[in-house]
Motif scaffolding. Structure first.
Motif, mmCIF file in Angstrom:
data_model
loop_
_atom_site.group_PDB
_atom_site.id
_atom_site.type_symbol
_atom_site.label_atom_id
_atom_site.label_comp_id
_atom_site.label_asym_id
_atom_site.label_seq_id
_atom_site.Cartn_x
_atom_site.Cartn_y
_atom_site.Cartn_z
ATOM 1 N N LYS A 1 22.047 24.355 17.685
ATOM 2 C CA LYS A 1 22.633 23.148 18.257
ATOM 3 C C LYS A 1 22.604 23.199 19.789
ATOM 4 O O LYS A 1 22.258 22.214 20.472
ATOM 5 C CB LYS A 1 24.064 23.010 17.750
ATOM 6 C CG LYS A 1 24.797 21.795 18.290
ATOM 7 C CD LYS A 1 26.226 21.782 17.751
ATOM 8 C CE LYS A 1 27.046 20.652 18.389
ATOM 9 N NZ LYS A 1 28.457 20.670 17.910
ATOM 10 N N GLU A 2 22.945 24.376 20.370
ATOM 11 C CA GLU A 2 22.985 24.525 21.836
ATOM 12 C C GLU A 2 21.576 24.409 22.441
ATOM 13 O O GLU A 2 21.407 23.849 23.518
ATOM 14 C CB GLU A 2 23.609 25.875 22.192
ATOM 15 C CG GLU A 2 25.093 25.994 21.883
ATOM 16 C CD GLU A 2 25.932 25.047 22.748
ATOM 17 O OE1 GLU A 2 25.517 24.768 23.905
ATOM 18 O OE2 GLU A 2 26.975 24.577 22.262
ATOM 19 N N ILE A 3 20.570 24.985 21.748
ATOM 20 C CA ILE A 3 19.189 24.889 22.251
ATOM 21 C C ILE A 3 18.744 23.435 22.277
ATOM 22 O O ILE A 3 18.118 22.961 23.245
ATOM 23 C CB ILE A 3 18.234 25.733 21.375
ATOM 24 C CG1 ILE A 3 18.531 27.229 21.544
ATOM 25 C CG2 ILE A 3 16.776 25.446 21.731
ATOM 26 C CD1 ILE A 3 17.724 28.133 20.629
ATOM 27 N N MET A 4 19.066 22.705 21.223
ATOM 28 C CA MET A 4 18.670 21.291 21.151
ATOM 29 C C MET A 4 19.336 20.473 22.249
ATOM 30 O O MET A 4 18.705 19.605 22.867
ATOM 31 C CB MET A 4 19.040 20.723 19.775
ATOM 32 C CG MET A 4 18.188 21.282 18.644
ATOM 33 S SD MET A 4 18.722 20.716 17.009
ATOM 34 C CE MET A 4 18.310 18.972 17.150
ATOM 35 N N ASN A 5 20.616 20.763 22.524
ATOM 36 C CA ASN A 5 21.333 20.055 23.587
ATOM 37 C C ASN A 5 20.716 20.336 24.952
ATOM 38 O O ASN A 5 20.671 19.459 25.825
ATOM 39 C CB ASN A 5 22.806 20.447 23.596
ATOM 40 C CG ASN A 5 23.558 19.884 22.399
ATOM 41 O OD1 ASN A 5 23.135 18.880 21.813
ATOM 42 N ND2 ASN A 5 24.666 20.518 22.040
ATOM 43 N N LEU A 6 20.248 21.598 25.137
ATOM 44 C CA LEU A 6 19.739 21.999 26.443
ATOM 45 C C LEU A 6 18.315 21.512 26.682
ATOM 46 O O LEU A 6 17.915 21.289 27.838
ATOM 47 C CB LEU A 6 19.788 23.533 26.559
ATOM 48 C CG LEU A 6 19.513 24.147 27.941
ATOM 49 C CD1 LEU A 6 20.571 23.695 28.962
ATOM 50 C CD2 LEU A 6 19.493 25.670 27.854
#
Length: 631
Positions: free
Chosen positions: A624-629
């Motif tokens: 989820k964090e990779i996609m947000n970044l």
């Protein structure tokens, strides 16, 4: 065995199996002693000598007669609670164990057999010391069955129910020591027809029968199952091979036995072409070895009334040393017969001079015995009676070599060869047991048992693999180790628990702990459920069950293990904060690799949380964090 060594169809190869399996009833077959072995020190001893008896037709079984010639004394170790007067043959047998009968009916039903209306107990003469009475109680419970194999159906001739033999503990000069705790344990004997014709087929049938046995209440572990193999070829003879434990070795044993029989047939043809004769006279040639330097001969001449004795085998020169099995010669077979009488071995002309026996001594024996160019002699040294009896046995075996292959019972060896044990028994060893009434088996009893048969292991394996989405390997291991029922019980108790995790711990983690000599018997059903419930309740990560399992083997309760090892899982908030820190420290790599950064980030996260976070949760948050970044 990638390519057949022989044309087995052309040779007329026939094989049959006999499987003896201990049944897991509460008591023994003909007394109420516990059905278990003990490691306690014996509390008593019995001393016996056994002799053969005539059958109802006045005949004596040849195997029993040969055993009697050894003139052995048998010592039986007894216990106050594991043995009684029945095992000592001092009291008539108790009524037949009905629990063992029921288990046998289950086996018969699984093998499509016809259960008999009346079970008649017989006495089978056995005087090798393995039974205090000189006979084994046995009877036929079912006939005419079959099992399906990839080579076609194989007929199951009979299913017998009998008592197991005493445990052989050791041997001393002229004495054999047995322990009576095993004597009387219920034993199922499965006998197939000799309708197997390829070495690989017998392994498949043995596996199928093992699967059937594993589905019922039978004992497990070393010594609880024994497999015998009957082998013959058209021009040879039936050979019974005892103690075939390794299924993978079965094809090699068959191949080596076929080779042995072919070589013995070839030797017989050559002997008959030479007009060979086995002379029965036994010659005393002790005086020719008065000055011998042979340490082997000298060591045997230290016995009381010692002699060097010899026999003449006309036309046998060069054939006694001929190989009949890999690494084994015709002389080896002669020697095995002689050794049954207690001598350490024999010498023959094909191997002399050797063992310190000189050419001069060999020549003097040949001259004394008036040997021609194609003649041979055999020497035995030691106590006169022992050496004389040994040569009598060698004479019998040498005469048999003129005819080809003698019917024998042989013992399986670890390298796939076999060695002589005793002559093949005859029907003369069986007679009626008069102390036990006929057991009536009602059809209603058989129908009731047959209506509720256990699931066969292969069926169970396929079912749990599909039902619980397991790999084939995990399902096989659970069934093979008899842990499938435990696995299903835990999964039904904790339906939200990852079934693969449960299966993996039961099949592999616990096995590893056992290899480390930990007491895995403390991992009972209730303890395992308590441990897996810690994962199911989100108290610990699935990866940490091994730590708790190990502690449980050392009497540390699961909750105590969690506290001691600080295994309690981190909260979701703590996990999220930790992952954000890792993301912040690795922004450049994430922007550069995008989802390719998942692997390195997972490694950093799991190292940071030290197993106190669930891998699936960590993976989900990082993704989820990779996609947000990177969006």
């Amino acid at each position: 065995m990638s390519e057949d060594k022989f044309n087995y169809e052309e040779l007329g190869l026939m094989m049959g199996l006999e499987i003896h399996q201990q049944l897991d009833s509460k008591t023994k077959l003909f007394c109420r002693c516990p059905n278990s072995l003990t490691d306690k020190q014996p509390e008593g001893k019995l001393y016996r000598r056994l002799r053969p008896t005539q059958s109802e037709l006045g005949e004596i079984d040849r195997a029993a007669y040969e055993e009697s010639q050894r003139n052995l004394q048998f010592i039986y170790e007894t216990y106050n609670h594991h043995t009684c007067l029945v095992e000592a043959d001092e009291e008539p047998p108790a009524p037949l164990n009905q629990e063992a009968v029921d288990i046998s009916i289950i086996l018969a039903s699984l093998m499509n057999m016809k259960v008999v209306d009346e079970f008649h107990t017989m006495r089978k003469q056995v005087i090798d010391g393995s039974n205090t009475s000189g006979f084994q109680r046995t009877g036929i419970l079912a006939t005419d069955g079959y099992v399906e194999t990839e080579y076609g159906n194989v007929t199951i001739e009979t299913l017998g129910l009998e008592e197991d033999a005493a445990r052989r503990i050791g041997e001393d000069e002229g004495k054999i020591i047995f322990r009576l705790d095993r004597l009387g344990i219920p034993l199922a004997e499965i006998t197939t027809s000799p309708d197997m014709h390829h070495p690989l087929q017998v392994r498949e049938v043995a596996y199928q029968l093992g699967q059937i046995l594993r589905s019922t209440r039978v004992k497990r572990g070393l010594g609880t199952i024994r497999q015998d193999l009957n082998i013959s070829i058209r021009e040879g003879a039936r050979i019974e091979v005892k103690g075939v434990q390794d299924l993978d070795l079965m094809p090699t044993i068959v191949e080596n036995e076929v080779e042995r029989q072919l070589n013995l047939i070839s030797i017989a043809e050559e002997l008959n072409n030479r007009g060979a004769v086995v002379e029965e006279q036994i010659h005393d040639v002790t005086d020719l070895f008065e000055n011998t330097q042979s340490k082997v001969v000298l060591s045997t001449l230290e016995e009381d009334n010692s002699h060097v004795l010899a026999i003449v085998l006309r036309g046998f020169d060069g054939l006694i040393g001929r190989e009949v099995q890999p690494g084994r010669r015709l002389g080896t077979e002669f020697s095995e017969h002689g050794k049954k009488m207690g001598v350490s071995g024999l010498f023959h002309t094909d191997e002399l001079p050797a063992y310190g026996i000189t050419q001069s001594e060999v020549d003097s024996v040949k001259e004394r015995l008036e040997l021609g160019d194609t003649d041979a002699f055999i020497l035995v040294s030691g106590g006169y009676e022992k050496a004389y009896n040994a040569l009598q046995e060698v004479i019998k075996r040498a005469k048999q070599s003129l005819d080809g292959v003698p019917e024998e019972t042989r013992r399986a060896m670890d390298n796939g060869n076999t060695e002589y044990l005793r002559p093949l028994p005859t029907a003369s060893r069986m007679y009626v047991e008069t102390d036990i009434p006929t057991e009536i088996i009602n059809p209603e009893r058989v129908a009731r048992i047959a209506s509720d048969l256990p699931e066969l292991p292969i069926v169970k394996q396929e079912r749990i693999q599909k039902e619980y989405d397991l790999s084939q390997d995990l399902a096989e291991q659970l069934v093979h180790e008899n842990n499938a029922d435990l696995f299903e019980d835990i999964c039904k108790t904790l339906p939200n628990m990852d079934s693969t995790k449960v299966a993996s711990d039961i099949a592999y983690t616990i096995k590893d702990l056992r290899r480390d000599n930990l007491d895995t018997s403390k991992l009972t059903r209730d303890v395992l459920i308590e441990i897996f419930k810690l994962v199911d309740d989100n108290v610990i990560a699935a990866a940490n069950t091994e730590v708790v399992l190990k502690d449980a083997c050392n009497d540390i309760a699961p909750q105590e293990s969690v506290k001691k090892n600080n295994l309690e899982k981190l909260s979701d908030n703590v996990i999220e904060e930790g992952i954000k820190e890792i993301i912040e420290e690795n922004k450049d790599m994430i922007i550069d690799r995008k989802m390719g950064a998942m692997g390195p980030l997972m490694g950093k996260a799991m190292a940071k949380f030290k197993g106190k976070a669930d891998g699936k949760i960590v993976s989900s948050i990082i993704q989820k964090e990779i996609m947000n970044l990177t969006k």
